[in-house]
Design a protein around this motif. Structure first.
Motif, PDB file in Angstrom:
ATOM      1  N   LEU A  59       0.827  -1.195   0.000  1.00  0.00           N
ATOM      2  CA  LEU A  59       0.000   0.000   0.000  1.00  0.00           C
ATOM      3  C   LEU A  59       0.871   1.259   0.000  1.00  0.00           C
ATOM      4  CD1 LEU A  59      -2.889   1.246   0.317  1.00  0.00           C
ATOM      5  CD2 LEU A  59      -2.489   1.129   2.782  1.00  0.00           C
ATOM      6  N   HIS A  60       1.994   1.192   0.717  1.00  0.00           N
ATOM      7  CA  HIS A  60       2.876   2.348   0.864  1.00  0.00           C
ATOM      8  C   HIS A  60       4.078   2.336  -0.074  1.00  0.00           C
ATOM      9  CE1 HIS A  60       0.636   3.593   4.355  1.00  0.00           C
ATOM     10  NE2 HIS A  60       0.761   2.387   4.862  1.00  0.00           N
ATOM     11  N   PHE A  61       4.527   1.158  -0.440  1.00  0.00           N
ATOM     12  CA  PHE A  61       5.727   1.034  -1.265  1.00  0.00           C
ATOM     13  C   PHE A  61       5.384   0.223  -2.512  1.00  0.00           C
ATOM     14  CE2 PHE A  61       7.202   1.297   3.162  1.00  0.00           C
ATOM     15  CZ  PHE A  61       7.935   2.463   3.079  1.00  0.00           C
ATOM     16  N   ASN A  62       5.074   0.940  -3.591  1.00  0.00           N
ATOM     17  CA  ASN A  62       4.729   0.268  -4.839  1.00  0.00           C
ATOM     18  C   ASN A  62       5.212   1.124  -6.007  1.00  0.00           C
ATOM     19  OD1 ASN A  62       2.421   2.066  -5.778  1.00  0.00           O
ATOM     20  ND2 ASN A  62       1.736   1.486  -3.721  1.00  0.00           N
ATOM     21  N   GLU A  63       5.288   0.499  -7.151  1.00  0.00           N
ATOM     22  CA  GLU A  63       5.849   1.156  -8.333  1.00  0.00           C
ATOM     23  C   GLU A  63       5.073   2.415  -8.728  1.00  0.00           C
ATOM     24  OE1 GLU A  63       6.945   0.228 -12.997  1.00  0.00           O
ATOM     25  OE2 GLU A  63       6.154  -1.380 -11.736  1.00  0.00           O
ATOM     26  N   GLN A  64       3.758   2.326  -8.709  1.00  0.00           N
ATOM     27  CA  GLN A  64       2.955   3.477  -9.143  1.00  0.00           C
ATOM     28  C   GLN A  64       3.158   4.687  -8.236  1.00  0.00           C
ATOM     29  OE1 GLN A  64       1.197   3.558 -12.108  1.00  0.00           O
ATOM     30  NE2 GLN A  64       1.293   5.721 -11.622  1.00  0.00           N
ATOM     31  N   ASP A  65       3.211   4.468  -6.929  1.00  0.00           N
ATOM     32  CA  ASP A  65       3.449   5.585  -6.009  1.00  0.00           C
ATOM     33  C   ASP A  65       4.831   6.196  -6.230  1.00  0.00           C
ATOM     34  OD1 ASP A  65       0.960   5.398  -4.918  1.00  0.00           O
ATOM     35  OD2 ASP A  65       1.619   4.436  -3.052  1.00  0.00           O
ATOM     36  N   TYR A  66       5.831   5.353  -6.470  1.00  0.00           N
ATOM     37  CA  TYR A  66       7.170   5.880  -6.745  1.00  0.00           C
ATOM     38  C   TYR A  66       7.167   6.720  -8.018  1.00  0.00           C
ATOM     39  CZ  TYR A  66       9.574   3.411  -3.015  1.00  0.00           C
ATOM     40  OH  TYR A  66      10.009   2.988  -1.782  1.00  0.00           O
ATOM     41  N   ARG A  67       6.490   6.240  -9.035  1.00  0.00           N
ATOM     42  CA  ARG A  67       6.414   7.006 -10.291  1.00  0.00           C
ATOM     43  C   ARG A  67       5.724   8.353 -10.060  1.00  0.00           C
ATOM     44  NH1 ARG A  67       5.398   3.475 -15.591  1.00  0.00           N
ATOM     45  NH2 ARG A  67       6.831   1.784 -15.116  1.00  0.00           N
ATOM     46  N   ASN A  68       4.597   8.314  -9.352  1.00  0.00           N
ATOM     47  CA  ASN A  68       3.860   9.552  -9.085  1.00  0.00           C
ATOM     48  C   ASN A  68       4.699  10.539  -8.276  1.00  0.00           C
ATOM     49  OD1 ASN A  68       1.664   8.501 -10.435  1.00  0.00           O
ATOM     50  ND2 ASN A  68       0.587   7.890  -8.580  1.00  0.00           N
ATOM     51  N   ASN A  69       5.401  10.044  -7.282  1.00  0.00           N
ATOM     52  CA  ASN A  69       6.259  10.924  -6.472  1.00  0.00           C
ATOM     53  C   ASN A  69       7.398  11.507  -7.292  1.00  0.00           C
ATOM     54  OD1 ASN A  69       4.742  10.609  -4.148  1.00  0.00           O
ATOM     55  ND2 ASN A  69       5.962   8.889  -3.414  1.00  0.00           N
ATOM     56  N   LEU A  70       7.984  10.692  -8.154  1.00  0.00           N
ATOM     57  CA  LEU A  70       9.063  11.165  -9.009  1.00  0.00           C
ATOM     58  C   LEU A  70       8.559  12.240  -9.968  1.00  0.00           C
ATOM     59  CD1 LEU A  70      11.993  11.005  -9.922  1.00  0.00           C
ATOM     60  CD2 LEU A  70      11.351   9.101 -11.399  1.00  0.00           C
ATOM     61  N   LEU A  71       7.421  11.993 -10.579  1.00  0.00           N
ATOM     62  CA  LEU A  71       6.856  12.987 -11.488  1.00  0.00           C
ATOM     63  C   LEU A  71       6.521  14.285 -10.761  1.00  0.00           C
ATOM     64  CD1 LEU A  71       4.549  10.739 -13.686  1.00  0.00           C
ATOM     65  CD2 LEU A  71       6.679  11.881 -14.373  1.00  0.00           C
ATOM     66  N   LYS A  72       6.036  14.179  -9.556  1.00  0.00           N
ATOM     67  CA  LYS A  72       5.734  15.371  -8.766  1.00  0.00           C
ATOM     68  C   LYS A  72       7.015  16.156  -8.473  1.00  0.00           C
ATOM     69  CE  LYS A  72       3.332  16.881  -4.586  1.00  0.00           C
ATOM     70  NZ  LYS A  72       4.211  17.954  -4.272  1.00  0.00           N
ATOM     71  N   LEU A  73       8.068  15.453  -8.135  1.00  0.00           N
ATOM     72  CA  LEU A  73       9.353  16.128  -7.885  1.00  0.00           C
ATOM     73  C   LEU A  73       9.871  16.821  -9.131  1.00  0.00           C
ATOM     74  CD1 LEU A  73      11.182  13.453  -5.699  1.00  0.00           C
ATOM     75  CD2 LEU A  73      10.412  15.713  -4.964  1.00  0.00           C
ATOM     76  N   ILE A  74       9.732  16.149 -10.278  1.00  0.00           N
ATOM     77  CA  ILE A  74      10.181  16.755 -11.542  1.00  0.00           C
ATOM     78  C   ILE A  74       9.340  17.982 -11.867  1.00  0.00           C
ATOM     79  CG2 ILE A  74      10.314  16.383 -14.035  1.00  0.00           C
ATOM     80  CD1 ILE A  74      11.033  13.424 -13.357  1.00  0.00           C
ATOM     81  N   ASP A  75       8.026  17.877 -11.690  1.00  0.00           N
ATOM     82  CA  ASP A  75       7.132  19.005 -11.990  1.00  0.00           C
ATOM     83  C   ASP A  75       7.358  20.189 -11.050  1.00  0.00           C
ATOM     84  OD1 ASP A  75       5.987  17.655 -14.082  1.00  0.00           O
ATOM     85  OD2 ASP A  75       4.241  16.986 -12.947  1.00  0.00           O
ATOM     86  N   ASP A  76       7.742  19.896  -9.814  1.00  0.00           N
ATOM     87  CA  ASP A  76       7.953  20.953  -8.827  1.00  0.00           C
ATOM     88  C   ASP A  76       9.337  21.593  -8.912  1.00  0.00           C
ATOM     89  OD1 ASP A  76       5.433  20.548  -7.875  1.00  0.00           O
ATOM     90  OD2 ASP A  76       6.048  19.413  -6.090  1.00  0.00           O
ATOM     91  N   GLU A  77      10.184  21.054  -9.786  1.00  0.00           N
ATOM     92  CA  GLU A  77      11.554  21.587  -9.943  1.00  0.00           C
ATOM     93  C   GLU A  77      11.470  22.984 -10.516  1.00  0.00           C
ATOM     94  OE1 GLU A  77      15.594  21.525  -9.532  1.00  0.00           O
ATOM     95  OE2 GLU A  77      14.205  19.983  -8.882  1.00  0.00           O
ATOM     96  N   PRO A  78      12.087  23.948  -9.852  1.00  0.00           N
ATOM     97  CA  PRO A  78      12.064  25.319 -10.388  1.00  0.00           C
ATOM     98  C   PRO A  78      12.845  25.417 -11.694  1.00  0.00           C
ATOM     99  CG  PRO A  78      13.375  25.204  -8.367  1.00  0.00           C
ATOM    100  CD  PRO A  78      12.797  23.842  -8.605  1.00  0.00           C
ATOM    101  N   ALA A  79      12.351  26.235 -12.602  1.00  0.00           N
ATOM    102  CA  ALA A  79      13.017  26.447 -13.892  1.00  0.00           C
ATOM    103  C   ALA A  79      14.308  27.229 -13.680  1.00  0.00           C
ATOM    104  CB  ALA A  79      12.094  27.203 -14.834  1.00  0.00           C
ATOM    105  N   SER A  80      15.316  26.927 -14.479  1.00  0.00           N
ATOM    106  CA  SER A  80      16.608  27.606 -14.355  1.00  0.00           C
ATOM    107  C   SER A  80      16.625  28.876 -15.149  1.00  0.00           C
ATOM    108  CB  SER A  80      17.747  26.726 -14.863  1.00  0.00           C
ATOM    109  OG  SER A  80      17.710  25.470 -14.264  1.00  0.00           O
TER     110      SER A  80
END
Length: 105
Positions: A84-105
């Motif tokens: 429930l807490h550690f699965n591939e889909q959650d990791y993907r979603n978290n990674l995408l969120k981190l990428i989307d939240d990255e400030p533009a240079s």
């Protein structure tokens, strides 16, 4: 299953993927409380963190787990909670969120 418990009372574990692997196999987990192990057991939600310098606490915790028979139902519950807490889909979603939240240079 050939094991009833996974015990790794380390002091310098990083994130502790081995704990997630054990939980995904339906094994209860005992880990140290002074490193990244606590993240893998979700601060006590999925396992027990102990002071690794306290051998009495370690022995009592191991004994406590081994006194309670590990049923198929309890193994299945651990597996479900882990996934429930550690699965591939959650990791993907978290990674995408981190990428989307990255400030533009």
């Amino acid at each position: 299953m050939l094991a009833d418990l996974f015990v790794l009372p380390s002091k310098k574990e990083g994130f502790g993927i081995v704990f997630i692997e054990a939980l995904a196999c339906g094994l209860p987990v005992i880990c140290g409380n002074a490193d990244g192990s606590t993240d893998a057991i979700r601060n006590g939600e999925l396992g027990t963190a102990i002071n690794v310098d306290d051998l009495d606490e370690l022995a009592k915790t191991i004994t406590g787990y081994l006194k309670i028979p590990l049923t198929v139902e309890s193994r299945t519950n651990l597996q479900s909670q882990c996934l429930l807490h550690f699965n591939e889909q959650d990791y993907r979603n978290n990674l995408l969120k981190l990428i989307d939240d990255e400030p533009a240079s």
